[in-house]
Design a protein around this motif. Structure first.
Motif, PDB file in Angstrom:
ATOM      1  N   VAL A  17       0.835  -1.203   0.000  1.00  0.00           N
ATOM      2  CA  VAL A  17       0.000   0.000   0.000  1.00  0.00           C
ATOM      3  C   VAL A  17       0.864   1.244   0.000  1.00  0.00           C
ATOM      4  CG1 VAL A  17      -1.788   1.278   1.237  1.00  0.00           C
ATOM      5  CG2 VAL A  17      -1.889  -1.211   1.158  1.00  0.00           C
ATOM      6  N   GLY A  21       0.625   4.363  -2.539  1.00  0.00           N
ATOM      7  CA  GLY A  21       0.511   5.745  -2.092  1.00  0.00           C
ATOM      8  C   GLY A  21       1.623   6.620  -2.624  1.00  0.00           C
ATOM      9  N   TYR A  24       1.097   8.171  -6.005  1.00  0.00           N
ATOM     10  CA  TYR A  24       0.160   9.295  -6.064  1.00  0.00           C
ATOM     11  C   TYR A  24       0.666  10.457  -5.216  1.00  0.00           C
ATOM     12  CZ  TYR A  24      -3.213   6.394  -8.527  1.00  0.00           C
ATOM     13  OH  TYR A  24      -3.844   5.623  -9.463  1.00  0.00           O
ATOM     14  N   LEU A  42      -7.083   7.074  -7.642  1.00  0.00           N
ATOM     15  CA  LEU A  42      -6.533   6.301  -6.525  1.00  0.00           C
ATOM     16  C   LEU A  42      -7.574   5.350  -5.966  1.00  0.00           C
ATOM     17  CD1 LEU A  42      -4.408   5.593  -4.446  1.00  0.00           C
ATOM     18  CD2 LEU A  42      -5.007   7.667  -3.166  1.00  0.00           C
ATOM     19  N   ALA A  46      -7.042   1.353  -5.944  1.00  0.00           N
ATOM     20  CA  ALA A  46      -7.069   0.658  -4.650  1.00  0.00           C
ATOM     21  C   ALA A  46      -8.143  -0.419  -4.641  1.00  0.00           C
ATOM     22  CB  ALA A  46      -7.303   1.659  -3.525  1.00  0.00           C
ATOM     23  N   TYR A  51      -7.685  -3.539  -1.985  1.00  0.00           N
ATOM     24  CA  TYR A  51      -7.424  -2.877  -0.712  1.00  0.00           C
ATOM     25  C   TYR A  51      -8.694  -2.304  -0.071  1.00  0.00           C
ATOM     26  CZ  TYR A  51      -2.556  -3.128  -2.260  1.00  0.00           C
ATOM     27  OH  TYR A  51      -1.333  -3.564  -2.695  1.00  0.00           O
ATOM     28  N   GLU A  76      -1.358   3.746   5.740  1.00  0.00           N
ATOM     29  CA  GLU A  76      -0.252   3.857   4.795  1.00  0.00           C
ATOM     30  C   GLU A  76      -0.541   4.862   3.686  1.00  0.00           C
ATOM     31  OE1 GLU A  76       2.777   2.754   5.142  1.00  0.00           O
ATOM     32  OE2 GLU A  76       2.165   1.906   7.061  1.00  0.00           O
ATOM     33  N   LEU A  77      -1.783   4.928   3.230  1.00  0.00           N
ATOM     34  CA  LEU A  77      -2.132   5.954   2.251  1.00  0.00           C
ATOM     35  C   LEU A  77      -2.003   7.344   2.873  1.00  0.00           C
ATOM     36  CD1 LEU A  77      -5.218   4.363   0.443  1.00  0.00           C
ATOM     37  CD2 LEU A  77      -2.883   4.586  -0.430  1.00  0.00           C
ATOM     38  N   CYS A  82      -1.889  10.898   0.830  1.00  0.00           N
ATOM     39  CA  CYS A  82      -3.117  10.838   0.030  1.00  0.00           C
ATOM     40  C   CYS A  82      -4.139   9.881   0.660  1.00  0.00           C
ATOM     41  CB  CYS A  82      -2.804  10.421  -1.404  1.00  0.00           C
ATOM     42  SG  CYS A  82      -1.765   8.938  -1.548  1.00  0.00           S
ATOM     43  N   PRO A  83      -4.608  10.179   1.864  1.00  0.00           N
ATOM     44  CA  PRO A  83      -5.580   9.300   2.517  1.00  0.00           C
ATOM     45  C   PRO A  83      -6.933   9.339   1.811  1.00  0.00           C
ATOM     46  CG  PRO A  83      -5.394  11.345   3.729  1.00  0.00           C
ATOM     47  CD  PRO A  83      -4.334  11.394   2.654  1.00  0.00           C
TER      48      PRO A  83
END
Length: 386
Positions: A17, A21, A24, A42, A46, A51, A76-77, A82-83
């Motif tokens: 992950v 991330g 991006y 994204l 994902a 994910y 982790e994103l 970039c959550p």
């Protein structure tokens, strides 16, 4: 026993992950916000990689894992800058509730597309006058023949514009006692009488916030998720994952800010040595790292308790994790901005926007004061003040 170290499988998940991330990153999110669009690319990737639905049952297209794995994905994103906020809502809350309490028809209709990201569901609980008190929700559902009719208002509901439906928390009258009890309904975005209005936020996020109005929204009997008499059990099946995922969101954000600060402190030289060699800079950053690691441990404990089916234990741990992560995130972001000085307020470094964003973890989905209330009377046995 809750393990204090992660399995090799979880470490591999983190690494995979994190690589996604990194492709991006914060620049991607910043562009999307500036253009006023969601993080579609994204989200889609994902979903294709499995994910988004890692916590959902394999029988319905998910990964067969739990909130433990989903929290790792979101953290982790977030650490990459970039959550995906809708992960807290769509697979964690809505997906979990439908997987646990939904009918077979609801599971077949919703879980596979929630898992692969082709459909999204928002969650509507907060109301203008109820605040953090779910017992004061005034959105009501009444029977009309075989149908349900919903009336009420909701505020600060994330991502309604990109969601196919909203899982609405309403209240129905108990036929035995006459008291109102919470129930959950799937409301399609285009349902007649269902209106949304964007809320103007000073918050840098790709996901927009909305006020909802439900005016005699008529729904079929199949819109009710779970049993009419289940009450709070079904509601907290979604709220505990929400707290755990909010903690993961906050930890990821804090890690991202701390990483930028550490990188800067290693390279920035004002006198003869990098500023990171000075304890006035190094020690607060070290403390921020410790706080984030401690919050991660509690988040992992909460997730594992929930995945093990211990709803009571998970409730206590999830609240503590959300509190610890929110506080750690705010401190990490504040120290990161302070470390960079004036550069911490520039668009180039992208930290200033996190000052506002980090406050969300203290406020939503439940304030830190309400968590302290919970711990004081539920854990410590102190008398209530309300």
């Amino acid at each position: 026993m809750t393990p204090v170290t992660e399995s090799e499988e979880h470490r591999d998940l983190r690494a995979a992950v994190a690589a996604l991330g990194k492709r991006y990153g914060r620049a991607y999110l910043t562009r999307a916000v500036a253009e006023g669009r969601p993080l579609t690319e994204l989200w889609s990737e994902a979903g294709k990689l499995g994910y988004l639905g890692v916590n959902l049952p394999e029988a319905y297209g998910g990964g067969g894992g739990g909130i433990t794995e989903l929290a790792i994905v979101l953290e982790e994103l977030g650490a990459a800058g970039c959550p995906l906020l809708m992960m807290v809502v769509s697979p964690a809350i809505c997906g979990t509730v439908i997987a646990r309490f939904g009918t077979e028809e609801q599971k077949r209709a919703w879980l596979p597309p929630l898992a692969n990201g082709t459909r999204t569901m928002a969650f509507g609980i907060t109301e203008p006058d109820a605040g953090s008190n779910s017992h004061r929700i005034t959105t009501t559902a009444r029977r009309d023949g075989a149908d349900w009719v919903l009336t009420g208002r909701k505020v600060f509901i994330s991502g309604v514009d990109i969601a196919d439906a909203v899982l609405i928390v309403g209240r129905t009258e108990d036929a035995r006692t006459g008291r109102l009890k919470p129930c959950l309904f799937i409301v399609p975005r285009d349902a007649e009488g269902f209106q949304r209005r964007p809320i103007d936020m000073e918050l840098t996020a790709a996901e927009k916030q909305f006020e909802l109005v439900l005016e005699e929204v008529r729904l079929p009997a199949g819109a009710l998720v779970g049993e009419e008499d289940a009450g709070l059990l079904q509601l907290f099946a979604g709220l505990n994952p929400e707290r755990i995922m909010t903690a993961a969101f906050a930890i990821g954000m804090g890690r991202h800010a701390l990483g930028r600060a550490v990188e800067y402190a290693r390279e920035r030289t004002v006198w003869k040595a990098p500023i990171g060699s000075h304890q006035a800079i190094a020690h607060p950053l070290a403390q921020a790292h410790i706080d984030l690691e401690l919050a991660r441990l509690m988040t992992g404990k909460a997730a594992r308790l929930y995945d093990a089916g211990d709803d009571v234990g998970a409730g206590e741990a999830a609240n503590m994790a959300k509190y610890a992560a929110g506080e750690a995130c705010v401190r990490a972001v504040d120290q990161a901005v302070h470390t960079l000085g004036g550069n911490g307020l520039t668009r180039e470094f992208g930290l200033a926007s996190l000052v506002t964003a980090s406050r969300v973890a203290r406020i939503a989905p439940v304030s830190r004061e309400m968590i302290l209330n919970y711990v004081s009377h539920q854990t410590l046995g102190l008398p209530r003040s309300y």
